[in-house]
Motif scaffolding. Structure first.
Motif, short mmCIF file in Angstrom:
data_model
loop_
_atom_site.label_atom_id
_atom_site.label_comp_id
_atom_site.label_asym_id
_atom_site.label_seq_id
_atom_site.Cartn_x
_atom_site.Cartn_y
_atom_site.Cartn_z
N GLY A 173 0.77 -1.25 0.00
CA GLY A 173 0.00 0.00 0.00
C GLY A 173 0.79 1.28 0.00
N LYS A 174 2.13 1.20 -0.07
CA LYS A 174 2.94 2.42 -0.10
C LYS A 174 4.12 2.24 -1.04
CE LYS A 174 1.96 4.12 4.59
NZ LYS A 174 2.58 4.59 5.88
N TYR A 175 4.52 3.36 -1.70
CA TYR A 175 5.71 3.30 -2.55
C TYR A 175 6.92 2.96 -1.69
CZ TYR A 175 3.06 5.29 -6.38
OH TYR A 175 2.12 5.48 -7.37
N ARG A 176 7.80 2.15 -2.26
CA ARG A 176 9.02 1.77 -1.55
C ARG A 176 10.19 2.58 -2.11
NH1 ARG A 176 10.39 -4.41 -0.43
NH2 ARG A 176 8.84 -3.93 1.18
N ILE A 177 11.03 3.09 -1.21
CA ILE A 177 12.16 3.92 -1.60
C ILE A 177 13.47 3.28 -1.14
CG2 ILE A 177 13.22 6.20 -1.44
CD1 ILE A 177 10.54 6.22 -2.88
N LEU A 178 14.40 3.13 -2.09
CA LEU A 178 15.77 2.71 -1.79
C LEU A 178 16.65 3.93 -1.68
CD1 LEU A 178 16.77 -0.20 -4.22
CD2 LEU A 178 16.45 -0.35 -1.75
N SER A 179 17.67 3.86 -0.83
CA SER A 179 18.57 4.99 -0.64
C SER A 179 20.03 4.52 -0.69
CB SER A 179 18.30 5.67 0.71
OG SER A 179 19.24 6.69 0.97
N THR A 180 20.88 5.35 -1.28
CA THR A 180 22.32 5.11 -1.27
C THR A 180 23.03 6.37 -0.81
OG1 THR A 180 24.26 4.47 -2.59
CG2 THR A 180 22.59 5.78 -3.70
N ALA A 181 24.12 6.19 -0.08
CA ALA A 181 24.94 7.32 0.37
C ALA A 181 26.39 7.16 -0.08
CB ALA A 181 24.89 7.45 1.90
N ASP A 182 26.64 6.19 -0.97
CA ASP A 182 28.00 5.95 -1.44
C ASP A 182 28.06 5.80 -2.96
OD1 ASP A 182 26.81 3.48 -1.76
OD2 ASP A 182 27.98 2.49 -0.20
N GLY A 183 27.24 6.58 -3.65
CA GLY A 183 27.28 6.59 -5.11
C GLY A 183 26.71 5.37 -5.77
N GLY A 184 25.85 4.62 -5.07
CA GLY A 184 25.23 3.45 -5.64
C GLY A 184 25.96 2.16 -5.38
N ARG A 185 27.00 2.19 -4.53
CA ARG A 185 27.72 0.95 -4.21
C ARG A 185 26.91 0.06 -3.27
NH1 ARG A 185 31.41 5.13 -4.12
NH2 ARG A 185 33.13 4.96 -5.62
N SER A 186 26.06 0.67 -2.45
CA SER A 186 25.19 -0.09 -1.55
C SER A 186 23.88 0.66 -1.40
CB SER A 186 25.86 -0.29 -0.18
OG SER A 186 26.07 0.96 0.47
N TRP A 187 22.80 -0.09 -1.05
CA TRP A 187 21.46 0.48 -0.98
C TRP A 187 20.74 -0.07 0.24
CZ3 TRP A 187 19.73 3.87 -4.86
CH2 TRP A 187 20.55 3.96 -5.99
N LYS A 188 19.81 0.74 0.77
CA LYS A 188 18.96 0.28 1.87
C LYS A 188 17.55 0.79 1.64
CE LYS A 188 19.83 4.20 4.99
NZ LYS A 188 20.28 4.60 6.35
N VAL A 189 16.57 0.01 2.09
CA VAL A 189 15.17 0.42 1.99
C VAL A 189 14.86 1.40 3.11
CG1 VAL A 189 12.78 -0.38 2.09
CG2 VAL A 189 14.51 -1.77 0.92
#
Length: 372
Positions: A173-189
């Motif tokens: 029921g909600k959009y899911r957002i991934l985030s990176t803080a190292d230029g796309g080397r790692s991601w977290k929901v």
């Protein structure tokens, strides 16, 4: 959006316009650019107009991912796991597709320069992936693979060389957002506590890599469709909390909604979309905002048909381009009125800060905006 996976094509399936030759028709003349060359002595120099010039990509892939780095350097990403890169203004294209990726459907690419780029593959479950290169595409590293069968990633954006987001259609029921803080080397929901509920049937459109866009260090906007109302969601804190606003673009059908967004700063934005089906009209295909997306107003004279991509001309406060399967439109007044200037088929468009503008689409079509 699930209805827009690799088995389904947006818009027309045949080219409209002059495919394979230099584009004719009206010229694209951004008011912010001084395009004077030559001229008679003692008289005003004649302007040399800008127009799309098709480049030979050597590929038949459909390119919906496009990243303009400069007038000379650009990346495209598309079907059959294809990624191409040019460093000579499109005269030659190097196939830098990731090894073993032919089954993937790339719909977005974000490039930091000619060597570093991140690509997004869409699809249900593990088909949604993120890959990154630091050597111009010679090698790629997979940095994210979706393992939730309910998620379907559509677009991504970067605020700077380190911080970026990717978005999935609604999960629970909600959009899911991934985030990176190292230029796309790692991601977290990211947590979804600050995300408003999605409408029934609502999702994003993986049509041009522009359903998630950012401006400045923290502001990001998400475009939606497929539900009773088209909406644009805005976050001012890099995706932690969001506010949804209705957009006056046709909705009420899985094929209708906002397909592309562009913001020249944190307040002034343009939304384009409509109905991607070739046999359906799109009478209200564009809208504008002057307050960061808190309210949207329909364009007084919108593009005449569905448009999937939009971009502001570099260094202009009023000029922008919109593209779609049936043509290219230009606005000189911030998106209020549009004029069709070309009938070639393109899915996405992007401009670099140094005035290099590119467009890409079906059957390997890639073009650069050049003086004629």
């Amino acid at each position: 959006m699930r209805g827009m996976g690799k088995s389904k094509s947006l818009g027309r399936t045949v080219l409209v316009g002059l495919c394979g030759a230099a584009l004719a028709g009206a010229a694209l003349v951004p008011p912010a650019a001084a395009l004077a060359d030559g001229g008679e002595a003692g008289g005003p120099a004649p302007k040399r107009a800008l127009s799309w010039q098709l480049k030979k990509s050597g590929s038949d892939a459909r390119f919906r991912g496009l990243a303009a780095v400069s007038p000379g350097t650009a990346w495209v990403a598309g079907t059959k796991g294809t990624v191409l890169r040019t460093s000579d203004g499109g005269e030659t294209w190097r196939d830098v597709s990731p090894s073993g990726a032919s089954a993937l459907e790339f719909r977005d690419v974000e490039a930091f320069d000619g060597r570093r780029a991140v690509v997004l593959a869409i699809g249900e479950g593990e088909a949604s992936r993120v890959l990154r290169t630091e050597d111009g595409g010679a090698t790629w590293t997979e940095s994210f693979r979706n393992t939730d069968a309910k998620a379907f990633y559509d677009c991504m954006t970067f605020f700077d060389r380190r911080h970026g987001l990717a978005m999935s259609d609604p999960v629970d029921g909600k959009y899911r957002i991934l985030s990176t803080a190292d230029g796309g080397r790692s991601w977290k929901v990211l947590p979804n506590t600050g995300m408003p509920a999605a409408q029934e049937g609502e999702s994003g459109f993986a049509a041009s890599g522009q359903c998630l866009v950012s401006s400045g260090p923290r502001d990001v906007w998400l475009a939606t469709g497929g539900a009773s109302r088209a909406r644009v969601l805005h976050s001012g804190d890099r995706g932690l909390t969001w506010r949804a606003t209705d957009a006056p673009i046709p909705a009420g059908d899985p094929a209708r909604g906002v397909f592309g967004l562009a913001f020249r700063d944190r307040t002034h934005g343009i939304a384009v979309g409509g109905d991607y089906r070739a046999d359906q009209p799109s009478p209200k295909a564009a809208a504008v905002t002057g307050n960061g997306g808190r309210t949207w107003h329909p364009s007084d004279r919108p593009p005449p048909a569905y448009r999937s991509g939009v971009v502001w001309f570099p260094h202009s406060r009023s000029a922008a381009l919109a593209v779609g399967p049936t043509g290219t439109d230009v606005t000189k007044d911030g998106g209020r009125t549009w004029r069709t200037v070309d009938t070639g088929s393109y899915d996405t468009v992007d401009c670099a800060g140094s005035r290099g503008c590119w467009a890409a689409g079906e059957k390997g079509r890639i073009a650069r905006l050049e003086r004629r």
